[in-house]
Scaffold this active site. Sequence first.
Site, PDB file in Angstrom:
ATOM      1  N   HIS A   1       0.836  -1.206   0.000  1.00  0.00           N
ATOM      2  CA  HIS A   1       0.000   0.000   0.000  1.00  0.00           C
ATOM      3  C   HIS A   1       0.869   1.254   0.000  1.00  0.00           C
ATOM      4  O   HIS A   1       0.661   2.170  -0.809  1.00  0.00           O
ATOM      5  CB  HIS A   1      -0.913  -0.013   1.226  1.00  0.00           C
ATOM      6  CG  HIS A   1      -1.770   1.202   1.380  1.00  0.00           C
ATOM      7  ND1 HIS A   1      -3.097   1.241   1.010  1.00  0.00           N
ATOM      8  CD2 HIS A   1      -1.486   2.454   1.863  1.00  0.00           C
ATOM      9  CE1 HIS A   1      -3.591   2.452   1.248  1.00  0.00           C
ATOM     10  NE2 HIS A   1      -2.632   3.206   1.776  1.00  0.00           N
ATOM     11  N   GLU A   2       1.838   1.298   0.906  1.00  0.00           N
ATOM     12  CA  GLU A   2       2.684   2.483   1.001  1.00  0.00           C
ATOM     13  C   GLU A   2       3.565   2.644  -0.235  1.00  0.00           C
ATOM     14  O   GLU A   2       3.853   3.765  -0.661  1.00  0.00           O
ATOM     15  CB  GLU A   2       3.541   2.425   2.270  1.00  0.00           C
ATOM     16  CG  GLU A   2       2.743   2.423   3.569  1.00  0.00           C
ATOM     17  CD  GLU A   2       1.797   3.610   3.708  1.00  0.00           C
ATOM     18  OE1 GLU A   2       2.050   4.657   3.085  1.00  0.00           O
ATOM     19  OE2 GLU A   2       0.802   3.489   4.435  1.00  0.00           O
TER      20      GLU A   2
ATOM     21  N   HIS B   1       1.689   4.585  -2.824  1.00  0.00           N
ATOM     22  CA  HIS B   1       1.831   6.032  -2.630  1.00  0.00           C
ATOM     23  C   HIS B   1       3.184   6.516  -3.139  1.00  0.00           C
ATOM     24  O   HIS B   1       3.284   7.542  -3.826  1.00  0.00           O
ATOM     25  CB  HIS B   1       1.721   6.374  -1.138  1.00  0.00           C
ATOM     26  CG  HIS B   1       0.333   6.388  -0.601  1.00  0.00           C
ATOM     27  ND1 HIS B   1      -0.691   7.106  -1.187  1.00  0.00           N
ATOM     28  CD2 HIS B   1      -0.198   5.793   0.498  1.00  0.00           C
ATOM     29  CE1 HIS B   1      -1.798   6.942  -0.481  1.00  0.00           C
ATOM     30  NE2 HIS B   1      -1.529   6.157   0.543  1.00  0.00           N
TER      31      HIS B   1
ATOM     32  N   GLU C   1      -5.958   8.038  -2.777  1.00  0.00           N
ATOM     33  CA  GLU C   1      -5.645   6.710  -2.248  1.00  0.00           C
ATOM     34  C   GLU C   1      -5.799   5.594  -3.280  1.00  0.00           C
ATOM     35  O   GLU C   1      -5.559   4.422  -2.964  1.00  0.00           O
ATOM     36  CB  GLU C   1      -6.553   6.406  -1.047  1.00  0.00           C
ATOM     37  CG  GLU C   1      -6.296   7.262   0.185  1.00  0.00           C
ATOM     38  CD  GLU C   1      -5.017   6.873   0.919  1.00  0.00           C
ATOM     39  OE1 GLU C   1      -4.569   5.724   0.755  1.00  0.00           O
ATOM     40  OE2 GLU C   1      -4.478   7.724   1.649  1.00  0.00           O
TER      41      GLU C   1
END
Length: 669
Positions: A484-485, A488, A513
């Site tokens: 997930h990170e 980003h 997101e």
Amino acid sequence: MLQAAAAARRAAVAAFSTSAARPETGLYGFDVLRTAKGFRRFVDEAIQRSDELVAHIAQLPPAADIVRTMDEISNTVCSVIDSAELCRNTHPDREFAEEADKASMRIYEHLQYLNTNTTLYNAILKAESEGALLSEESRKAANNLRVDFEKGGIHLPKDKLERVNQLNLAIAHLGRKFNENVMNKPGFVDIYPTSRIPRNIQHNFKPISRFKPRGVEEQSNAMNATRQKGVRIVTDSGSVSSALRWASDEEVRRQVYVVGNSEPRENIGVLDELIDARDEFAKTMGCRSYAEFAIRPNMAASVDVVMSFLNDLSDTVRHKADEEFNTIKDFKRRVCNDKSVDLEPWDEDYFIGMMKSSAHTVDPSVVASYFPLSQCIKGLNVLVESLFGATFHQVPMGDGESWHPNVIKLSLHHPDEGDLGFMYLDLYSRKGKYPGCAHFAIRGGRRLSDTNYQLPIIALVCNFSSSRGLTARLNHCDVETLFHEFGHALHSLLSRTEYQHFSGTRVALDVAETPSNLFEFYAWDYRVLRTFALDETTGDPIPEKLVKALNASRNMFPATDLQRQVFYSIMDLTLFGEHTSKPVDTISAVADLKRKHTSWNYVEGTHWHTRFSHLINYGAGYYSYLYARCFATTIWQEVCQDFAGDSVIKNSGGGIIPDISSLCKEVGL
């Protein structure tokens, strides 16, 4: 600690190729930050440079130059704001953290001055009215800059503008105080004896002891007392999660749940003040509520659009969530051999974990053996290369550039385009560090000339166990978080914009997101996992059967998780929405919403929302996670396999909502 750092660096060398050494510099590569007090000069220089640029704009140069110069002002100020934010959340040296905190407030006050500067506002109005901005991006930049000025109240009478400035500063202070309380005042529960805590998690908690008298008549005689061992569970989010998942003693779970959802008490008042300040701010700006003010520039465009979207989801998921609740309740009654026992909120993680384990043979220690952190990072590198043709390479840092021995620096390199940006990895937990996982911008990307581009710099911060350095093994939930990170991070590193105003994640909140949510899907795909999740002894890839079991386990109670996210979003929107009376009793309001929008009981006396930091960072915007999940699910199911066409979004009531059909399909609705 130094041994762990050495292990981290050795493993990193194995995961990435290295390039030539870099010269000495300061923190994050800024020469001015060679010492903690350098933050003072960093702010001074940013203020001086921005004032020079304001003076240039006052001469009213051509429209394109106005936009570019204003973007440079933003770049100058944001470099200080972003660097200070990262430093105060991660730097182990208190002097650095405190100087960063002071710098953050000083530069924020200067930002308020810039946001209410009529010279800049009039210049951007001129740039828009001339019609000389040739590119779509420059026109959008001018429009966004004007909107940002107006969001700061520059169009208001002087007295109202002064009040808006006061409220903005108060809101910033309250947000900071809220988060500091969450970090510094988590609460704790003492459990005796230690045997009430499973052995596999005892190491997570602090050992304690007490004298226990052998008999009531002998209490005054210390010689007749025995020392009893116990543990202190500090009720931060990680410890609460661990205890609720593994503790078989229901009373232990109850105590941990109640304390963990009742601290910090100080934040009840802080949140009350924040709600009032945001409400007054929004009404001074001509809005009915802070939610209206916050959502208006987003894709959704209005509170009604978002609330309609959330209520529809709440209604859609309710029946299946109730079925899942009853399934868990029946399971507890069989385990406890009690047909009348109730299912309580502190039972959820424990019994769901038991049901998943009994339905699917998934041994957490076996799963973790395939996910050493170094291998996970190597796997992400392979994935990025296959998707984008770019690779991460470790680059040495100069003296003073890093803030901790475990930090490593990577460059993202493309064979044709060269370096695309830089990323610091700070992946291990330590005392005083930001407790969650997050992506921090340090510098945005922007076009400097036809041949020169300012490369983005970001930091990826996590809190994995540091006891074994990069040899630490991750559970699969942590693997998903890491992916997930990285989503980003790639959003920031791969974006190419004329202006840093649009760099990376600087997009509409309710789409920001999406890349991170999309990247989570790769963490569940066997085709991806088999490339890096290898047995440490034999080198064999993770068995496909085990990955199927992981996915089956994940899909057992999807409606329960979705219902919780809907509840969080509605709560956030309600707290910062219109209120018929003041002050708002947030505890009662949240309790009522939980009863209405979830299948679970509200536990009297608890107020978990006072440690829900998203109320600060995403005020009236938490719904964006559900927007992103809808977007990402549709893209994964249709775009990554075929082409989605117009099915990703729909127009609704003057705003945009995501198509929920793919999400409903994923949840089994």
